[in-house]
Design an enzyme around this catalytic site. Structure first.
Site, PDB file in Angstrom:
ATOM      1  N   GLY A  68       0.792  -1.218   0.000  1.00  0.00           N
ATOM      2  CA  GLY A  68       0.000   0.000   0.000  1.00  0.00           C
ATOM      3  C   GLY A  68       0.825   1.268   0.000  1.00  0.00           C
ATOM      4  CB  THR A  69       3.984   2.230   1.705  1.00  0.00           C
ATOM      5  OG1 THR A  69       3.494   2.063   3.046  1.00  0.00           O
ATOM      6  CG2 THR A  69       4.942   3.413   1.679  1.00  0.00           C
ATOM      7  CG  ASN A 137      -4.275   3.714   9.776  1.00  0.00           C
ATOM      8  OD1 ASN A 137      -4.727   4.782   9.380  1.00  0.00           O
ATOM      9  ND2 ASN A 137      -3.111   3.632  10.372  1.00  0.00           N
ATOM     10  CD  GLN A 165      -6.028  -0.957   8.060  1.00  0.00           C
ATOM     11  OE1 GLN A 165      -6.745  -1.938   8.284  1.00  0.00           O
ATOM     12  NE2 GLN A 165      -4.751  -0.937   8.413  1.00  0.00           N
ATOM     13  CG  HIS A 187       0.235  -6.863   5.057  1.00  0.00           C
ATOM     14  ND1 HIS A 187       0.283  -6.490   6.381  1.00  0.00           N
ATOM     15  CD2 HIS A 187       0.564  -5.773   4.348  1.00  0.00           C
ATOM     16  CE1 HIS A 187       0.637  -5.218   6.467  1.00  0.00           C
ATOM     17  NE2 HIS A 187       0.814  -4.761   5.248  1.00  0.00           N
ATOM     18  CB  THR A 224      11.164  -9.684 -11.634  1.00  0.00           C
ATOM     19  OG1 THR A 224      12.124  -9.541 -12.684  1.00  0.00           O
ATOM     20  CG2 THR A 224      10.465 -11.032 -11.765  1.00  0.00           C
ATOM     21  CB  CYS A 305       3.509   2.138   9.226  1.00  0.00           C
ATOM     22  SG  CYS A 305       2.226   0.993   8.682  1.00  0.00           S
TER      23      CYS A 305
END
Length: 370
Positions: A68-69, A137, A165, A187, A224, A305
């Site tokens: 997400g970041t 979040n 979220q 995740h 990749t 985070c």
């Protein structure tokens, strides 16, 4: 240990494990033209198709990222060129870091963005990029994205939505939200860490890369692709969780905490079924997290985070909680939460509150709308 920190990372779902195990047996690089490469490419594109179908976009409007970041950073850098950038005061640090000079949109005591201010800002200058989370979040607060989208359309602005979220917990559709881009992370859905995606509206599909390289992802993200992680990501898209059950368990622990003197942050409006932000006045957030951890309960103090650091929540500060912003923990229920975990939390929280709660005469004044 009872794990109640799903907003940091959901427990890995069985479907993700199985999909990743199968992908690990695939040797080829998706960019190679030989048979092994074509097998890997088919697995990659099958994953892309499933994610696209889940969130109502075209297959080639899915750009795989590391999470997400990166998806947030890619959106801000690609869509913000030549535009004023406006972000919500309660945005994730990924957006705040990608747009350090952005105008910060205030929120009310429930954490909902002030749309009157947004309307004035959009009308006052050249076209803008607005960045707003779908669901917060820390508090679970759900933003009125459809209304924000209408304002943006009326003023020629673009809208990026961090749905990290929200995905898997409420219905998420890029088309229904009316945004130009949408960030996801595997995740937070019960997939593996290391995979995410930026979803794009059809008219914004051709964007400049944040990471240049060998032309992967139609030239929009070099490197990749992490095939096993992406396979696990796709496997959990569209899986359901009983949100009514989670809401009932959330309400139960909040009621127990309130009886012990706690305050629920953001509980007065729409929010995620699994998320509680609980202030225990007079007790530092880090001390609460440690005490519960020693009692076998895993929760957090705000976002997870910040390299393991516990800091005063900028989200709760923006919501006007003052000193109380440093006295909140986040309890976020995972998809596989048990009754035993809820009972253990209630007992551990009661023991902690009895030790940490100051005398009632010493409690700070609580903001009326908190």
């Amino acid at each position: 240990m009872h794990y109640l920190d799903a907003n940091a990372s959901e427990p890995l779902r069985h479907e993700a494990k199985a999909a990743m195990a199968a992908a690990w047996e695939v040797t080829g690089n998706p960019s190679s033209v030989h048979a092994a490469g074509r097998t890997a490419r088919r697995l990659l594109e099958d994953a892309r198709e499933r994610i696209a179908a889940t969130f109502c976009v075209r297959d080639h409007d899915v750009v795989f990222t590391s999470g997400g970041t990166e998806a947030d950073a890619l959106a801000v850098r690609a869509l913000g060129v030549g535009r004023r950038i406006m972000i919500g005061a309660t945005e994730h640090d990924a957006v705040r870091a990608a747009a350090p000079d952005a105008a910060v949109l205030p929120v009310d005591r429930q954490g909902v963005a002030d749309l009157d201010v947004l309307r004035d800002w959009l009308a006052a200058g050249p076209p803008a990029l607005v960045c707003l989370m779908l669901a917060n979040n820390e508090t679970g607060t759900i933003q009125p994205i459809a209304e924000v989208s209408a304002l943006c359309r009326a003023h020629g602005a673009l809208l990026h939505v961090d749905a990290v979220q929200a995905a898997g917990r409420i219905q998420v559709s890029l088309a229904a939200l009316g945004c130009q881009s949408l960030a996801l992370s595997a995740h937070k859905l019960g997939g593996p860490a290391g995979a995410g995606a930026l979803l794009l509206a059809p008219d914004r599909s051709d964007i400049a890369p944040l990471i240049a390289g060998g032309g992967q992802e139609r030239g929009r993200r070099g490197g990749t692709q992490a095939l096993p992680a992406i396979a696990g990501f796709a496997a959990v898209c569209g899986l359901s969780t009983d949100q009514a059950r989670l809401a009932g368990l959330r309400d139960r622990i909040e009621a127990a905490a309130v009886r012990l003197g706690a305050i629920v942050c953001g509980g007065g409006g729409p929010r995620l079924a699994n998320t509680s932000s609980l202030v225990l006045p007079g007790a530092r957030a880090d001390a609460q997290v440690i005490a519960l951890d020693l009692d076998g309960i895993a929760v957090s103090a705000g976002a997870a985070c910040s390299s393991g650091k516990v800091q005063t929540s900028h989200v709760l500060t923006a919501m006007g909680l003052g000193v109380l912003a440093g006295q909140a923990i986040r309890v976020s229920l995972p998809w596989n939460v048990t009754e035993a975990a809820i009972e253990a939390f209630e007992a551990a929280y009661a023991r902690m509150a009895a030790r940490m709660r100051p005398a009632r005469t010493e409690l700070p004044v609580v903001p009326a709308a908190a």
